[in-house]
Design a protein around this motif. Structure first.
Motif, PDB file in Angstrom:
ATOM      1  N   CYS A   1      77.751  36.088  46.208  1.00 22.28           N
ATOM      2  CA  CYS A   1      77.034  34.790  47.228  1.00 22.28           C
ATOM      3  C   CYS A   1      76.854  35.839  48.095  1.00 22.28           C
ATOM      4  O   CYS A   1      77.256  36.301  48.651  1.00 22.28           O
ATOM      5  CB  CYS A   1      77.501  33.735  46.830  1.00 22.28           C
ATOM      6  SG  CYS A   1      78.259  33.143  45.975  1.00 22.28           S
ATOM      7  N   ILE A   2      75.066  35.190  48.544  1.00 23.06           N
ATOM      8  CA  ILE A   2      75.260  36.101  49.297  1.00 23.06           C
ATOM      9  C   ILE A   2      75.152  34.281  50.454  1.00 23.06           C
ATOM     10  O   ILE A   2      74.327  33.731  50.065  1.00 23.06           O
ATOM     11  CB  ILE A   2      73.563  36.368  49.623  1.00 23.06           C
ATOM     12  CG1 ILE A   2      73.338  38.012  49.159  1.00 23.06           C
ATOM     13  CG2 ILE A   2      73.385  37.046  50.575  1.00 23.06           C
ATOM     14  CD1 ILE A   2      72.310  38.141  48.557  1.00 23.06           C
ATOM     15  N   ASP A   3      75.009  33.959  51.814  1.00 22.06           N
ATOM     16  CA  ASP A   3      75.686  33.203  52.587  1.00 22.06           C
ATOM     17  C   ASP A   3      74.191  33.231  53.286  1.00 22.06           C
ATOM     18  O   ASP A   3      73.261  33.793  53.098  1.00 22.06           O
ATOM     19  CB  ASP A   3      76.459  33.374  53.390  1.00 22.06           C
ATOM     20  CG  ASP A   3      77.056  34.088  54.772  1.00 22.06           C
ATOM     21  OD1 ASP A   3      75.984  34.809  54.998  1.00 22.06           O
ATOM     22  OD2 ASP A   3      77.700  34.546  55.012  1.00 22.06           O
ATOM     23  N   SER A   4      73.825  32.475  54.792  1.00 20.33           N
ATOM     24  CA  SER A   4      72.960  31.898  55.449  1.00 20.33           C
ATOM     25  C   SER A   4      73.069  33.301  56.534  1.00 20.33           C
ATOM     26  O   SER A   4      71.270  33.286  56.673  1.00 20.33           O
ATOM     27  CB  SER A   4      72.767  30.542  56.292  1.00 20.33           C
ATOM     28  OG  SER A   4      74.352  30.575  56.737  1.00 20.33           O
ATOM     29  N   GLU A   5      74.035  33.963  56.291  1.00 21.59           N
ATOM     30  CA  GLU A   5      74.113  34.522  57.668  1.00 21.59           C
ATOM     31  C   GLU A   5      73.639  36.101  57.016  1.00 21.59           C
ATOM     32  O   GLU A   5      73.688  37.284  57.810  1.00 21.59           O
ATOM     33  CB  GLU A   5      74.451  35.150  58.522  1.00 21.59           C
ATOM     34  CG  GLU A   5      75.394  33.755  59.255  1.00 21.59           C
ATOM     35  CD  GLU A   5      76.604  33.746  60.291  1.00 21.59           C
ATOM     36  OE1 GLU A   5      77.312  34.998  60.408  1.00 21.59           O
ATOM     37  OE2 GLU A   5      76.896  32.795  60.793  1.00 21.59           O
ATOM     38  N   GLY A   6      73.317  36.540  55.576  1.00 16.47           N
ATOM     39  CA  GLY A   6      73.167  37.081  54.668  1.00 16.47           C
ATOM     40  C   GLY A   6      74.298  37.884  54.328  1.00 16.47           C
ATOM     41  O   GLY A   6      73.881  38.916  54.061  1.00 16.47           O
ATOM     42  N   ASN A   7      75.491  37.772  54.471  1.00 12.87           N
ATOM     43  CA  ASN A   7      76.491  38.599  54.622  1.00 12.87           C
ATOM     44  C   ASN A   7      77.240  37.810  52.978  1.00 12.87           C
ATOM     45  O   ASN A   7      76.881  37.092  51.928  1.00 12.87           O
ATOM     46  CB  ASN A   7      77.656  37.873  55.053  1.00 12.87           C
ATOM     47  CG  ASN A   7      77.569  37.924  56.616  1.00 12.87           C
ATOM     48  OD1 ASN A   7      77.309  39.311  56.636  1.00 12.87           O
ATOM     49  ND2 ASN A   7      77.818  37.350  57.335  1.00 12.87           N
ATOM     50  N   LEU A   8      77.382  38.808  52.082  1.00 13.30           N
ATOM     51  CA  LEU A   8      77.833  39.237  50.864  1.00 13.30           C
ATOM     52  C   LEU A   8      79.237  38.552  50.720  1.00 13.30           C
ATOM     53  O   LEU A   8      80.137  39.827  51.412  1.00 13.30           O
ATOM     54  CB  LEU A   8      77.477  40.656  50.013  1.00 13.30           C
ATOM     55  CG  LEU A   8      77.338  40.686  48.202  1.00 13.30           C
ATOM     56  CD1 LEU A   8      76.505  39.621  48.127  1.00 13.30           C
ATOM     57  CD2 LEU A   8      77.501  42.078  48.353  1.00 13.30           C
ATOM     58  N   HIS A   9      79.585  37.180  49.270  1.00 14.37           N
ATOM     59  CA  HIS A   9      80.896  37.674  49.170  1.00 14.37           C
ATOM     60  C   HIS A   9      81.041  37.586  47.410  1.00 14.37           C
ATOM     61  O   HIS A   9      79.946  37.620  46.940  1.00 14.37           O
ATOM     62  CB  HIS A   9      81.140  36.221  49.728  1.00 14.37           C
ATOM     63  CG  HIS A   9      80.588  35.342  51.438  1.00 14.37           C
ATOM     64  ND1 HIS A   9      81.723  35.670  52.111  1.00 14.37           N
ATOM     65  CD2 HIS A   9      79.909  35.251  51.795  1.00 14.37           C
ATOM     66  CE1 HIS A   9      81.396  35.716  53.069  1.00 14.37           C
ATOM     67  NE2 HIS A   9      79.880  35.521  53.205  1.00 14.37           N
TER      68      HIS A   9
END
Length: 77
Positions: A1-9
């Motif tokens: 998943c990629i959050d709204s800040e562009g970080n990958l989880h």
């Protein structure tokens, strides 16, 4: 998943955002919800609610004296 800040989880991971949202990533995508409850039933003439970002929580205090907490009879969240 990629959050709204562009970080990958990674899948099956959980985290808390700077905006106090609890998020999780799973096979069906990412979901976030508020990590705090909001006070809604208190004396609004005498008191005010203050959001404390460090603890992701609200405190309800007297407008004239922030050291005195006010009673709250209902919270939503």
């Amino acid at each position: 998943c990629i959050d709204s800040e562009g970080n990958l989880h990674q899948f099956d991971s959980q985290w808390r955002t700077e905006d106090c949202l609890d998020c999780s990533c799973g096979k069906h995508g990412m979901r976030c919800c508020s990590s705090y409850v909001t006070p809604v039933a208190f004396d609004e003439e005498k008191c005010e609610r203050i959001f404390q970002k460090l603890t992701c929580s609200y405190k309800v205090v007297e407008k004239a004296d922030h050291t005195k907490e006010c009673p709250v009879s209902a919270w939503v969240g």
